[in-house]
Write an enzyme that holds these catalytic residues in place. Sequence first.
Site, short mmCIF file in Angstrom:
data_model
loop_
_atom_site.label_atom_id
_atom_site.label_comp_id
_atom_site.label_asym_id
_atom_site.label_seq_id
_atom_site.Cartn_x
_atom_site.Cartn_y
_atom_site.Cartn_z
NE ARG A 94 -4.11 1.84 0.89
CZ ARG A 94 -5.09 2.17 0.08
NH1 ARG A 94 -5.10 1.78 -1.19
NH2 ARG A 94 -6.11 2.88 0.52
CB THR A 378 -9.40 -0.76 -7.41
OG1 THR A 378 -9.21 0.45 -6.68
CG2 THR A 378 -8.84 -1.92 -6.68
CB THR A 396 -6.03 0.64 -6.68
OG1 THR A 396 -6.85 1.72 -7.10
CG2 THR A 396 -5.49 0.94 -5.30
CG ASN A 398 -8.28 6.28 -4.69
OD1 ASN A 398 -9.15 5.42 -4.52
ND2 ASN A 398 -8.37 7.47 -4.14
CG ASP A 420 -8.48 5.26 -0.33
OD1 ASP A 420 -9.55 5.76 -0.71
OD2 ASP A 420 -7.99 4.24 -0.85
CB SER A 449 -7.13 -0.21 1.39
OG SER A 449 -7.61 -0.83 0.23
CB SER A 450 -12.57 -0.86 0.67
OG SER A 450 -12.95 0.23 1.46
N GLY A 470 -13.66 -1.22 -6.83
CA GLY A 470 -14.94 -0.57 -6.53
C GLY A 470 -14.96 0.23 -5.24
N GLY A 471 -13.79 0.64 -4.73
CA GLY A 471 -13.77 1.49 -3.54
C GLY A 471 -14.56 0.85 -2.40
N1 GLY Z 1 -8.44 3.14 -3.22
C1 GLY Z 1 -9.50 2.31 -2.85
C2 GLY Z 1 -9.19 1.42 -1.72
O1 GLY Z 1 -8.04 1.12 -1.49
O2 GLY Z 1 -10.09 1.05 -1.02
#
Ligand code: GLY
Length: 568
Positions: A94, A378, A396, A398, A420, A449-450, A470-471
Amino acid sequence: MKLTRISILFPLLTTYLFAAQPAVYGENGVVVAHDLEACEAGIQILKAGGNAVDAAVAVSYALAVTHPQAGNIGGGGFMVIQMADGRKAAIDYREKAPASSHRDMFLDDSGRVHPVKSLRGGLASGIPGTVAGMQKALDEYGSMSRKKVMKPAIHLAQKGFEMPYDLAYSLSRLNKKAEDFPETRRVFCRDGDLYRPSEIFKQPDLAKTLKLIQRKGNMGFYSGAVADGIVRSIAAQGGIATLDDLVNYRAVLRQPIVGNYRGYEILSMPPPSSGGIALVSMLNMLELMSFDSVEWHSAEHIHRLAEVEKRAYSDRSVWLGDSDFYEVPRDKLISKAYARYRMMDYDSLMASPSDSIYPLNDSELASIELHDNESEETTHFSVVDRWGNAVSVTTTLNWSFGSYVTVQGFGFLLNNEMDDFSAKPGVPNSYGLIGNEANAIEPGKRMLSSMTPTIVSKDGQVELVVGAPGGATIITTVLQVINNTIDYEMSLQEAVNAPRFHHQWQPDVITYGPRALSLETQEALKQMGYTLERRSAYGEVNAIMRDKRYGGWIGAPDYRLSSHGAAY
Ligand code: GLY
């Protein structure tokens, strides 16, 4: 067996959404990813004797060439690995906040969150992690040299590839939006002389950068000419990253989140992703109910999932952040006891308004007792090999094309991952997600992050490799694929293609994709107190499942966003 490119046909494919036919089947290896060329890069490595990790590194670099919206070397991601010998790992690459960032850096003089600075331009970029992550993966679990696994990507950048319809269209939109980013328009939009579908798209600057990485590894990216280029390009767009930030970047090997759901083991990503914890906590809540007599996508089905989603996302807003900076109560949140506690106020007939659902406070969390028998734009791709090793990767920039900053002369985009973070407690980010202290900006911290790369297994054998872009919707998308396959016994392709919906606690609304809810279900949900909002299709799930009939692997790309699969 290979799937042909289907991108532009998506609107015509709606009648096939529930087709049970698997897209690809193979006994020696399968790759499912956004682009066919990237899938083929992975298969090429598998055929040459590489394992799933070698192939995943090849796919990741190939996506950095073929899918500049999200594939990257200027961004970051997560890789979850399950080796056939039982080893399990999560690689965290990350992005990190630069050392001179600070918690209020996106607030204006009157304390309001600036609408653009965390999203576009130099301040939006975190320190990229992908190159270090790929090296870590190869060092720890790979079997091939960096030289070999990077070859397909370099070939794609140098010789070019046929411009897919969806990329040509995305680049035409980028051309309009990136007026203030001349290098981005030069590299990706030919200064306005836009690429057309099927034209050959070559990226000589990126090929040069990839060759440097191929030769020198991390040193070819985090120091020397590329690092200088990154710092200069960020500074030219108002950013604060330094050479020290780059030199100091490290990818980290972390303990994956491990949960279980109806006898299946769930292996997923720990913090700085919220994905693994939220997924396992929601599955634990769902396990308290049976779906035997609940019709798929009836109001009752949607209600159950929406209620567990609200509870998990409310705790996400307070308790989740980078565990190197904040003590995340991970064991509690993934415990069955937490699930039972959280569902005590569940009403099977009516929606609980989000305003009545609070994140757990310290004393409530303390009251949850752990017992020894409780185990703990992503893009996503999945890889399996002939030995039964499995790799699940979500990576990603983002947003699509990240910060719009292209590194001058080196042909790649930088992320806008700083968005984020929680720029201000309680103020939603671009995904509408609320954060707090745990996810406040701090120097060197990773933003929450998700992303939820996940591997599901039974009796030690991998059954399903899954994840999605998809965030905020990533976690609920993965949840629905698992719910569809385990509770509704759908084939993988059915489960991937099935329409989806999402609730994230705040705002208090169920969003749903095309054909997700019948009129009857919509009416029933409204009667239960829900607010509904239709949105466009989302969540490009690229999944692989063990095939029970023939013993090989089925790869199921998501038709929504023109994914592909390849197998042998
Ligand atoms: N940038 C989206 C995530 O990492 O959740």
